[in-house]
Design an enzyme around this catalytic site. Structure first.
Site, PDB file in Angstrom:
ATOM      1  N   GLY A 216       0.826  -1.206   0.000  1.00 14.83           N
ATOM      2  CA  GLY A 216       0.000   0.000   0.000  1.00 14.83           C
ATOM      3  C   GLY A 216       0.851   1.242   0.000  1.00 14.83           C
ATOM      4  N   GLU A 232      -0.251   1.224  -6.357  1.00 18.58           N
ATOM      5  CA  GLU A 232       0.721   0.896  -5.315  1.00 18.58           C
ATOM      6  C   GLU A 232       1.091  -0.580  -5.333  1.00 18.58           C
ATOM      7  OE1 GLU A 232       2.485   2.529  -3.143  1.00 18.58           O
ATOM      8  OE2 GLU A 232       1.753   4.548  -3.511  1.00 18.58           O
ATOM      9  N   PRO A 253      -6.695   8.879  16.768  1.00 18.54           N
ATOM     10  CA  PRO A 253      -5.479   9.302  17.467  1.00 18.54           C
ATOM     11  C   PRO A 253      -4.354   8.279  17.418  1.00 18.54           C
ATOM     12  CG  PRO A 253      -7.275   8.841  19.015  1.00 18.54           C
ATOM     13  CD  PRO A 253      -7.869   8.861  17.657  1.00 18.54           C
ATOM     14  N   GLU A 290      11.140  -8.593   0.695  1.00 14.96           N
ATOM     15  CA  GLU A 290      10.594  -9.878   0.259  1.00 14.96           C
ATOM     16  C   GLU A 290       9.094  -9.722   0.040  1.00 14.96           C
ATOM     17  OE1 GLU A 290      10.448 -14.595   1.730  1.00 14.96           O
ATOM     18  OE2 GLU A 290      11.464 -13.062   2.940  1.00 14.96           O
TER      19      GLU A 290
END
Length: 333
Positions: A216, A232, A253, A290
């Site tokens: 990602g 991505e 948060p 990897e």
């Protein structure tokens, strides 16, 4: 409407420059099947209630807060209807300020309160029958239709013919960091739980921290989240994938981080369940050490939040997971 401190501080240093913000929009439907709308004081148009996430706020919490502030109606955020961030979510305000929104649309149920003008953002507030909804912009009629359809899957767009992103995320961050230094910056991102025909999960051993995680990265300004995850995954693993559903939205948060160089960021991450369609998994850039598939019962050690996302992707419930607040872990019934 008071300007959030985060946005005020950014504008003081960025002027009218483009800022990536996360916004929420609520489709509130009462027991009579009517939809709650507000006529805005800034442009006189009818809209669904909504607003901007405060730093560290969950999309569910922001939706509940915004609806109450604007309409006087207390709601429960029931399910994610759709998530969007394409170039048509670029807003240039009358004063020249530019904002590109990562837009979350949620279906909500009213639980108390009388619909009313509750702050200076609205001229009128009221419920409308679906066939009597006034003219609205930004695809809001479609959002209402999706809410009424009651499809548990959150809607998203892939490969929409909207042109390229406004800029790369690296160019965006470089331009902003030159003006704000290490201060807090919203960073929308995506992650992929890639499941092959054998039911195995593709994992990435990251080069920056030596830990196993999910492929990602960041969303380019003006890029749809689904297109970002396709890009991505291809860049990091060499695979072409199809996003099949939005597993969850993760923020709050505990997603506020400080990088080794001192930069602060608040992460809003969207995780997709994806199906590989072509290519062989391999280390395809310098972000990975990897790339390998693992059986679900033989996954490597990883951060709990990564394992949680995998578990959500493997569950049978197709709804998108989100938190209403940090203490409430999910929106499951």
């Amino acid at each position: 409407m008071p300007i959030p401190d985060y946005l005020r501080n950014m504008r003081a240093r960025l002027g009218h420059d483009l800022i990536f913000m996360a916004g929420v929009m609520a489709v509130v439907i009462n027991d009579a099947g009517e939809v709650l709308l507000q006529r805005r004081s800034d442009n006189g148009e009818w809209d669904l209630p909504g607003g901007i996430l405060d730093p560290g706020e969950e999309p569910g919490s922001a939706t509940v807060r915004e609806v109450l502030e604007e309409t006087g109606v207390a709601v429960v955020a029931d399910r994610m209807i759709g998530i969007y961030a394409g170039p048509d979510y670029l807003v240039i305000y009358p004063n020249g300020d530019q904002v590109i929104y990562l837009q979350f649309v949620l279906a909500c149920m009213p639980i108390s309160g009388q619909a009313q003008v509750n702050d200076d953002e609205s001229l009128e507030v009221g419920y409308f029958a679906p066939d009597a909804v006034p003219i609205m912009t930004r695809g809001q009629h479609y959002h209402i239709w999706l809410a009424l359809e009651n499809n548990p899957l959150a809607h998203f767009l892939i490969g929409a013919e909207k042109g390229p992103p406004l800029m790369s995320i690296s160019d965006y961050v470089s331009a902003i960091r030159a003006k704000i230094g290490h201060d807090l910056l919203l960073m929308p991102g995506v992650g992929a739980v890639i499941i092959n025909e054998a039911g195995h999960i593709l994992m990435q051993l990251r080069s920056d921290n030596g830990r196993w995680g999910l492929p990602g990265g960041a969303i380019d300004p003006g890029e749809e989240p689904a297109d970002a995850v396709i890009r991505e995954v291809r860049e990091e693993t060499g695979l072409d994938v199809i996003p099949e559903r939005i597993v969850g939205v993760y923020s709050g948060p505990d997603y506020r981080i400080r990088y080794p160089n001192g930069d602060e960021a608040m992460i809003v991450s969207i995780t997709f369940a994806c199906r590989p369609v072509s290519g062989d998994p391999r280390v395809n850039d310098d972000e990975s050490l990897e790339i390998r598939y693992f059986a679900p019962d033989a996954l490597p050690e990883m951060e709990p939040r990564m394992r949680f996302r995998i578990d959500q992707a493997l569950r049978k419930d197709p709804r998108t997971h989100f938190r209403v607040n940090s203490a409430q872990e999910n929106n499951e019934l």
